[in-house]
Design an enzyme around this catalytic site. Structure first.
Site, PDB file in Angstrom:
ATOM      1  N   HIS A   1       0.857  -1.187   0.000  1.00 27.13           N
ATOM      2  CA  HIS A   1       0.000   0.000   0.000  1.00 27.13           C
ATOM      3  C   HIS A   1       0.889   1.232   0.000  1.00 27.13           C
ATOM      4  CE1 HIS A   1      -2.458  -3.268   1.491  1.00 27.13           C
ATOM      5  NE2 HIS A   1      -3.500  -2.608   1.008  1.00 27.13           N
TER       6      HIS A   1
ATOM      7  N   ASP B   1      -6.662 -10.743   0.282  1.00 30.49           N
ATOM      8  CA  ASP B   1      -6.551  -9.312  -0.019  1.00 30.49           C
ATOM      9  C   ASP B   1      -6.064  -8.520   1.196  1.00 30.49           C
ATOM     10  OD1 ASP B   1      -8.741  -8.977   1.682  1.00 30.49           O
ATOM     11  OD2 ASP B   1     -10.131  -8.409   0.093  1.00 30.49           O
ATOM     12  N   SER B   2      -6.163  -7.221   1.116  1.00 34.59           N
ATOM     13  CA  SER B   2      -5.690  -6.330   2.184  1.00 34.59           C
ATOM     14  C   SER B   2      -6.379  -6.591   3.518  1.00 34.59           C
ATOM     15  CB  SER B   2      -5.922  -4.873   1.791  1.00 34.59           C
ATOM     16  OG  SER B   2      -5.282  -4.588   0.579  1.00 34.59           O
TER      17      SER B   2
END
Length: 189
Positions: free
Chosen positions: A61, A104-105
């Site tokens: 990120h 995922d995140s």
């Protein structure tokens, strides 16, 4: 006065004709691009040269676009796997169809599938070393969006040696949303 009206009408018709010609050119360009794209996907599906294993490797990120507390909560080690098929076309460019699932995140499963294309360069005397730039067009689904199919068109880049490839993309976004670098290993069999 009639001459002036006729001149205005002629100018208007000329402009409409010009716009019509531009529209026809645009439609032709889109049609040609779509046929090229669909033929490449079809040929890759029907005539694959290799079958591929995909292993998600890294999610990052962008630190300039996220608050630190969000970054601390996000998963940046996606694990999962995928498969695909690929070929190099007559120009030496890579074409691939893939399906992959990874964490995922938010550490939730995210499937993604699509088609990728890369212009491939082999800058050294060693033909096994290569890198590429291109795009991927596909569909993904995320838990935080209730697994609604989301179409995507993203940049694609890679560096590889022989059958081993490190591919990557960047998902653009806004502050605290998107702006994610995602990379995976692709091994061709």
């Amino acid at each position: 006065m009639k001459l002036k009206s006729v001149l205005y009408l002629l100018m208007l018709l000329n402009c409409l004709g010009l716009k019509s010609a531009h529209a026809a050119t645009l439609v032709h360009g889109i049609s040609t691009s779509w046929h090229s794209f669909s033929n490449s996907v079809s040929q890759t599906w029907n005539e694959p040269q290799t079958f591929d294993l995909y292993m998600p490797a890294l999610t990052w990120h962008n630190r300039w676009t996220y608050d630190a507390d969000k970054i601390d909560r996000y998963n940046e080690r996606p694990w999962g796997a995928g498969g695909g098929m690929s070929r190099y076309d007559e120009k030496g460019n890579w074409n691939g169809i893939y399906l992959m699932a990874f964490k995922d995140s938010f550490n939730k499963w995210e499937p993604i599938g699509g088609y990728g294309w890369e212009k491939t360069w082999r800058p050294l005397n060693d033909p096994d070393f290569h890198f590429g730039l291109g795009y991927t067009a596909g569909v993904t689904m995320r838990d935080n969006w209730n697994y609604i199919p989301i179409p995507l068109l993203l940049p694609l880049a890679s560096i590889g040696y022989g059958a081993a490839n490190f591919q990557m993309t960047y998902i653009p976004g806004t502050y605290n949303n998107g702006n994610v670098y995602f990379a995976w290993l692709r091994w061709q069999f």
